[in-house]
Design a protein around this motif. Structure first.
Motif, PDB file in Angstrom:
ATOM      1  N   VAL A  11       9.681   3.156  -5.487  1.00  0.00           N
ATOM      2  CA  VAL A  11       8.491   2.295  -5.478  1.00  0.00           C
ATOM      3  C   VAL A  11       8.903   0.834  -5.564  1.00  0.00           C
ATOM      4  O   VAL A  11       8.437  -0.017  -4.792  1.00  0.00           O
ATOM      5  N   ALA A  12       9.816   0.545  -6.504  1.00  0.00           N
ATOM      6  CA  ALA A  12      10.271  -0.839  -6.669  1.00  0.00           C
ATOM      7  C   ALA A  12      10.982  -1.334  -5.416  1.00  0.00           C
ATOM      8  O   ALA A  12      10.852  -2.508  -5.044  1.00  0.00           O
ATOM      9  N   GLY A  13      11.743  -0.437  -4.774  1.00  0.00           N
ATOM     10  CA  GLY A  13      12.440  -0.831  -3.554  1.00  0.00           C
ATOM     11  C   GLY A  13      11.498  -1.211  -2.435  1.00  0.00           C
ATOM     12  O   GLY A  13      11.710  -2.195  -1.721  1.00  0.00           O
ATOM     13  N   VAL A  14      10.428  -0.447  -2.270  1.00  0.00           N
ATOM     14  CA  VAL A  14       9.445  -0.760  -1.226  1.00  0.00           C
ATOM     15  C   VAL A  14       8.757  -2.095  -1.530  1.00  0.00           C
ATOM     16  O   VAL A  14       8.553  -2.927  -0.645  1.00  0.00           O
ATOM     17  N   ARG A  15       8.419  -2.313  -2.798  1.00  0.00           N
ATOM     18  CA  ARG A  15       7.787  -3.588  -3.169  1.00  0.00           C
ATOM     19  C   ARG A  15       8.750  -4.756  -2.945  1.00  0.00           C
ATOM     20  O   ARG A  15       8.329  -5.844  -2.511  1.00  0.00           O
ATOM     21  N   HIS A  16      10.016  -4.521  -3.246  1.00  0.00           N
ATOM     22  CA  HIS A  16      10.995  -5.596  -3.039  1.00  0.00           C
ATOM     23  C   HIS A  16      11.107  -5.947  -1.558  1.00  0.00           C
ATOM     24  O   HIS A  16      11.148  -7.131  -1.195  1.00  0.00           O
ATOM     25  N   VAL A  17      11.139  -4.943  -0.709  1.00  0.00           N
ATOM     26  CA  VAL A  17      11.199  -5.191   0.731  1.00  0.00           C
ATOM     27  C   VAL A  17       9.967  -5.963   1.191  1.00  0.00           C
ATOM     28  O   VAL A  17      10.054  -6.873   2.021  1.00  0.00           O
ATOM     29  N   ALA A  18       8.810  -5.628   0.625  1.00  0.00           N
ATOM     30  CA  ALA A  18       7.582  -6.330   0.996  1.00  0.00           C
ATOM     31  C   ALA A  18       7.680  -7.822   0.722  1.00  0.00           C
ATOM     32  O   ALA A  18       7.105  -8.637   1.453  1.00  0.00           O
ATOM     33  N   ALA A  48       0.831  -1.202   0.000  1.00  0.00           N
ATOM     34  CA  ALA A  48       0.000   0.000   0.000  1.00  0.00           C
ATOM     35  C   ALA A  48       0.868   1.255   0.000  1.00  0.00           C
ATOM     36  O   ALA A  48       0.542   2.263  -0.651  1.00  0.00           O
ATOM     37  N   MET A  49       1.992   1.224   0.720  1.00  0.00           N
ATOM     38  CA  MET A  49       2.915   2.354   0.720  1.00  0.00           C
ATOM     39  C   MET A  49       3.515   2.573  -0.667  1.00  0.00           C
ATOM     40  O   MET A  49       3.643   3.717  -1.132  1.00  0.00           O
ATOM     41  N   ALA A  50       3.874   1.485  -1.342  1.00  0.00           N
ATOM     42  CA  ALA A  50       4.404   1.608  -2.704  1.00  0.00           C
ATOM     43  C   ALA A  50       3.354   2.194  -3.643  1.00  0.00           C
ATOM     44  O   ALA A  50       3.657   3.054  -4.483  1.00  0.00           O
TER      45      ALA A  50
END
Length: 416
Positions: free
Chosen positions: A78-85, A31-33
């Motif tokens: 955005v991609a970094g946050v999704r990757h962390v997820a 959701a943050m991404a």
């Protein structure tokens, strides 16, 4: 709100985060991404205000590069946050399990730290990276960025906080103080019963200020004086590629090369080719007398140059007698960040790795891989050269600690 009140609210929110399961925290990060992607235009507009103000003040090009966002950098956030997820969840991970003869079960289990204070300069992407990693590990985070990026950081944080609220998590889990005075920073760094860890990220002056004023634990590295040693057996073309990538692709970052050391037996073939490649990319070279005797037009290097983190298209060069000479140089001038050897000799590579205590050591690979994302950690919250619970690039696992969980069936230690 006072800094203490903000920190207390963040601590309360962190307790809510710590109770979320793996899937709920992953959903929160996605959701943050989504929110960052949705608000990209507003984030870029805010960043333009910061860049314009910094340019008007005559800010150095290296700092402007750290400050500036564009569509590709927002997409990378955005991609970094999704990757962390999508990374494995460190929270609840059992790192040791034993069962005693009497049936008592003993486990060591990873749990969140609690509240992490990030103190950083210039780079607005740290706002998203740090928030993602802290929340992935079940922590609240207080993001105290620099005044030069105030509009960018606020726009990014607003997007992230909107996602928190939509997911039923208190917005205080990602706290961005409005008060950027140094006195307020010092107050934050002394909240020993509320803040569990401080991570400064920026120039050496900022990091030393944090370390000197903090009463809470601090993870830090003062600077990145990264070396490449070209051994006598190195593949020359490969070594040239390593120095070009390490120095020129993004010179303002801490994993960029600052010093090139060349084995005397390799210098005649390697150094002219390396200098040509570096000069073609605008690099100023400051070199020892032996280097200047091989290649014309090089500036004179001083001891200060060998200790410097230039963060610019400047490289110090020295010819060394052998591997031992290179190791001695790195031990004297290095900062325990990242060291690289270019060699085809396995024994030389093994000796280089054993002899140096730096957080990252590379063999025939660019110093630019000294990065949490490249090393599989997802977005990186920082690099530690402090020998505490984390050393080197830090990801979500480094934002947890281990505690004991003991399970029994009425076990008592002493019979009455």
């Amino acid at each position: 709100m006072t800094m203490k009140e903000l920190a207390l609210a963040c601590r309360d929110a962190a307790q809510t985060l710590a109770e979320l399961d793996t899937s709920a925290r992953a959903a929160l990060l996605h959701a943050m991404a989504d929110a960052l992607e949705r608000d990209a235009a507003a984030i870029l507009a805010a960043n333009a205000r910061d860049v314009d103000a910094a340019t008007a003040k005559g800010t150095a090009p290296a700092m402007l590069d750290r400050l500036r966002l564009d569509a590709s950098r927002v997409a990378a956030m955005v991609a970094g946050v999704r990757h962390v997820a999508g990374l494995p969840d460190p929270v609840g991970q059992v790192t040791r399990r034993d069962t005693r003869a009497d049936g008592l079960s003993i486990e060591r289990v990873r749990v969140p730290l609690g509240v992490v204070a990030m103190i950083y300069e210039a780079r607005p992407n740290v706002t998203a990276d740090a928030a993602a990693l802290c929340l992935k590990a079940g922590n609240g985070v207080i993001l105290r960025g620099g005044s030069e990026a105030v509009h960018s950081n606020r726009a990014i944080a607003d997007a992230l906080r909107s996602a928190l609220v939509a997911q039923g998590v208190p917005a205080a889990a990602v706290t961005v103080p409005d008060d950027l005075r140094r006195e307020a920073m010092i107050e934050l760094l002394q909240l020993v019963d509320i803040v569990d860890l401080a991570i400064p990220r920026g120039g050496e002056g900022l990091i030393r200020f944090v370390a000197e004023h903090a009463r809470v634990p601090v993870i830090k590295h003062y600077k990145g004086v990264c070396h490449l040693f070209v051994d006598a057996s190195a593949d020359v073309a490969q070594a040239v590629a390593l120095v070009v990538d390490g120095k020129t692709t993004r010179p303002a970052v801490c994993n960029a090369l600052e010093t090139l050391l060349v084995h005397a037996d390799a210098a005649g073939d390697f150094l002219p080719r390396a200098v040509d490649a570096l000069r073609a990319r605008g690099v100023e070279i400051r070199a020892c007398e032996r280097s200047r005797s091989l290649v014309e037009g090089l500036a004179v290097a001083t001891d200060d140059d060998y200790a410097a983190e230039f963060l610019d298209l400047v490289l110090a060069v020295r010819i060394v007698d052998d591997l031992d000479d290179a190791i001695a140089h790195i031990r004297r001038y290095g900062s325990d960040h990242t060291e690289v050897i270019a060699t085809r000799d396995d024994a030389s590579a093994a000796r280089f790795v054993r002899a140096l205590r730096s957080a990252v050591v590379m063999v025939n690979a660019s110093s630019r891989f000294s990065d949490g994302g490249e090393l599989g950690l997802g977005a990186e919250i920082g690099i530690s050269t402090t020998r505490l619970h984390a050393y080197g690039p830090m990801g979500a696992e480094s934002l947890t600690i281990e505690r004991y969980v003991v399970r029994g069936d009425g076990h008592v230690r002493h019979k009455t």
